[in-house]
Design a protein around this motif. Structure first.
Motif, mmCIF file in Angstrom:
data_model
loop_
_atom_site.group_PDB
_atom_site.id
_atom_site.type_symbol
_atom_site.label_atom_id
_atom_site.label_comp_id
_atom_site.label_asym_id
_atom_site.label_seq_id
_atom_site.Cartn_x
_atom_site.Cartn_y
_atom_site.Cartn_z
ATOM 1 N N ALA A 27 7.227 9.484 -16.054
ATOM 2 C CA ALA A 27 8.454 9.286 -15.283
ATOM 3 C C ALA A 27 9.076 7.934 -15.633
ATOM 4 N N PRO A 28 10.317 7.685 -15.214
ATOM 5 C CA PRO A 28 10.927 6.370 -15.451
ATOM 6 C C PRO A 28 10.070 5.235 -14.891
ATOM 7 N N GLY A 29 10.070 4.111 -15.583
ATOM 8 C CA GLY A 29 9.248 2.964 -15.223
ATOM 9 C C GLY A 29 8.353 2.601 -16.396
ATOM 10 N N MET A 30 7.479 1.626 -16.179
ATOM 11 C CA MET A 30 6.559 1.183 -17.222
ATOM 12 C C MET A 30 5.322 2.085 -17.238
ATOM 13 N N PHE A 31 5.024 2.632 -18.402
ATOM 14 C CA PHE A 31 3.844 3.478 -18.577
ATOM 15 C C PHE A 31 2.969 2.858 -19.653
ATOM 16 N N GLY A 32 1.690 2.616 -19.335
ATOM 17 C CA GLY A 32 0.774 2.011 -20.285
ATOM 18 C C GLY A 32 -0.062 3.047 -21.005
ATOM 19 N N LEU A 165 0.435 -13.188 -29.582
ATOM 20 C CA LEU A 165 1.323 -14.122 -28.884
ATOM 21 C C LEU A 165 0.501 -15.141 -28.095
ATOM 22 N N ASP A 166 1.008 -16.378 -28.011
ATOM 23 C CA ASP A 166 0.335 -17.368 -27.183
ATOM 24 C C ASP A 166 0.626 -17.064 -25.714
ATOM 25 N N PRO A 167 -0.141 -17.649 -24.773
ATOM 26 C CA PRO A 167 0.016 -17.301 -23.351
ATOM 27 C C PRO A 167 1.432 -17.460 -22.812
ATOM 28 N N THR A 168 2.146 -18.517 -23.248
ATOM 29 C CA THR A 168 3.506 -18.730 -22.749
ATOM 30 C C THR A 168 4.436 -17.624 -23.202
ATOM 31 N N GLU A 169 4.397 -17.294 -24.501
ATOM 32 C CA GLU A 169 5.259 -16.236 -25.019
ATOM 33 C C GLU A 169 4.858 -14.885 -24.426
ATOM 34 N N ARG A 170 3.570 -14.695 -24.203
ATOM 35 C CA ARG A 170 3.113 -13.428 -23.624
ATOM 36 C C ARG A 170 3.671 -13.248 -22.224
ATOM 37 N N ASN A 171 3.649 -14.298 -21.407
ATOM 38 C CA ASN A 171 4.218 -14.220 -20.065
ATOM 39 C C ASN A 171 5.710 -13.973 -20.112
ATOM 40 N N ARG A 172 6.394 -14.644 -21.032
ATOM 41 C CA ARG A 172 7.840 -14.455 -21.176
ATOM 42 C C ARG A 172 8.153 -13.009 -21.574
ATOM 43 N N HIS A 174 6.209 -10.388 -21.001
ATOM 44 C CA HIS A 174 5.900 -9.545 -19.845
ATOM 45 C C HIS A 174 7.091 -9.485 -18.889
ATOM 46 N N ASN A 175 7.676 -10.627 -18.607
ATOM 47 C CA ASN A 175 8.819 -10.667 -17.690
ATOM 48 C C ASN A 175 9.986 -9.851 -18.227
ATOM 49 N N LEU A 176 10.202 -9.932 -19.537
ATOM 50 C CA LEU A 176 11.284 -9.170 -20.152
ATOM 51 C C LEU A 176 11.014 -7.676 -20.061
ATOM 52 N N LEU A 177 9.790 -7.263 -20.349
ATOM 53 C CA LEU A 177 9.450 -5.845 -20.263
ATOM 54 C C LEU A 177 9.596 -5.319 -18.833
ATOM 55 N N ALA A 178 9.155 -6.116 -17.864
ATOM 56 C CA ALA A 178 9.257 -5.700 -16.460
ATOM 57 C C ALA A 178 10.716 -5.499 -16.066
ATOM 58 N N GLU A 179 11.587 -6.361 -16.579
ATOM 59 C CA GLU A 179 13.012 -6.264 -16.260
ATOM 60 C C GLU A 179 13.634 -4.993 -16.837
ATOM 61 N N SER A 194 -5.139 -6.154 -19.840
ATOM 62 C CA SER A 194 -4.378 -6.942 -18.864
ATOM 63 C C SER A 194 -2.875 -6.690 -18.979
ATOM 64 N N ASP A 195 -2.379 -6.316 -20.167
ATOM 65 C CA ASP A 195 -0.963 -5.965 -20.294
ATOM 66 C C ASP A 195 -0.623 -4.788 -19.382
ATOM 67 N N VAL A 196 -1.517 -3.807 -19.348
ATOM 68 C CA VAL A 196 -1.285 -2.616 -18.523
ATOM 69 C C VAL A 196 -1.448 -2.938 -17.040
#
Length: 299
Positions: A27-32, A165-172, A174-179, A194-196
């Motif tokens: 369904a729509p949304g993030m699927f891991g 990716l380093d932790p900072t870029e990984r968090n950035r 993640h935020n983009l994917l969530a958006e 942990s990504d999922v």
């Protein structure tokens, strides 16, 4: 709009069965899509993305038959492959403009608005006139998402996007994917648990071309409650414990080996219960499937 995959199978000419009766409802949304390297994740992503054909099964995206209407599917699809190359001597602005033309955004004013909006959304505006060869790994991945978002796709597929990716870029990232995953289907294919757990409301575990589990990560963790046990053991005794118990993972800590065992009851004296994580769910499902395969092979 849903993505519905039914009994999808794919065997390569060398005899490798990459997909074995895969069925998923997304369904729509993030699927891991979670699995080890070689599990069949990339084969499934390439098939959904119309980059390869299947031997059997069906894929439907809303009213579209993905396997029979590849051109129509590509119009509503955004794809960031695991290996995403860029032209090193071209700026992000120039290449995104070029991709927009290929996506059919022919009006120059409209194209400028679309490109500018994507550069802002992916936090690349300040570096828009910098050659892509000078981008960091995380910046390149964000550029990859920008090109995947061209044409306002209804389905976005990202394959191993945070590896390296380093932790900072990984968090950035993640935020983009969530958006972008709020109002469309976004499939995140990864071996990083942990990504999922951080991003996805639904997920599936795949290994050796088969779907082992699908559901809500929180429900999966709750189902495993009371079944994960931990013990610190000497490294030299690890093999012995693996023979005696269902050891699903091990790691070094302060010179000792910490093992996690999947068991409905305390495996033996010295084991303590531990709150399960999605990593425990993942390793337990993989281990159980491998044990079944061993028993089948024995006949």
């Amino acid at each position: 709009m849903e993505l519905v995959i039914d009994n999808l199978s794919k065997t390569y000419p060398n005899g490798t069965q990459a997909l074995n009766n895969v069925s998923l409802r997304i369904a729509p949304g993030m699927f891991g899509l979670l699995g080890p390297n070689g599990a069949g994740k990339s084969s499934l992503m390439r098939t959904i993305s119309t980059l390869q054909e299947a031997d059997a099964g069906t894929i439907r995206l809303g009213d579209l038959n993905v396997l029979e209407q590849p051109e129509q599917v590509r119009q509503v699809l955004g794809y960031l492959p695991q290996e995403f190359g860029v032209y090193p001597k071209v700026t992000a602005n120039e290449l995104l403009e070029h991709f927009a033309v290929l996506k059919g955004v022919s009006n120059k004013g409209e194209r400028r608005q679309v490109v500018d909006a994507l550069l802002h959304q992916t936090n690349l505006w300040e570096a828009r006139n910098k050659n892509l060869g000078g981008y960091s790994g995380g910046m390149k991945q964000r550029f990859g998402i920008a090109q995947a978002l061209l044409g306002n796709p209804k389905l976005i597929i990202v394959d191993e996007p945070t590896a390296g990716l380093d932790p900072t870029e990984r968090n950035r990232f993640h935020n983009l994917l969530a958006e972008i995953g709020e109002d469309r289907i976004v499939i995140l294919s990864t071996h990083i648990v942990s990504d999922v757990s951080d991003l996805c409301r639904q997920f599936a575990i795949i290994n050796k071309g088969r779907v082992l589990y699908t559901g809500d990560p929180l429900v999966a963790i709750e189902e495993m409650r009371g079944q994960i046990w931990r013990r610190s053991v000497p490294k030299a005794e690890l093999a012995s414990y693996q023979q005696q118990f269902a050891v699903i993972s091990s790691r070094l800590f302060a010179g000792q080996t910490i093992i996690h065992v999947h068991s409905l009851a305390q495996p033996a004296h010295g084991f303590e219960p531990v709150e399960p994580t999605l990593e425990d769910v993942y390793f337990a499902r993989i281990h159980a499937a491998e044990q079944v395969a061993v028993e089948v092979a024995k006949g």
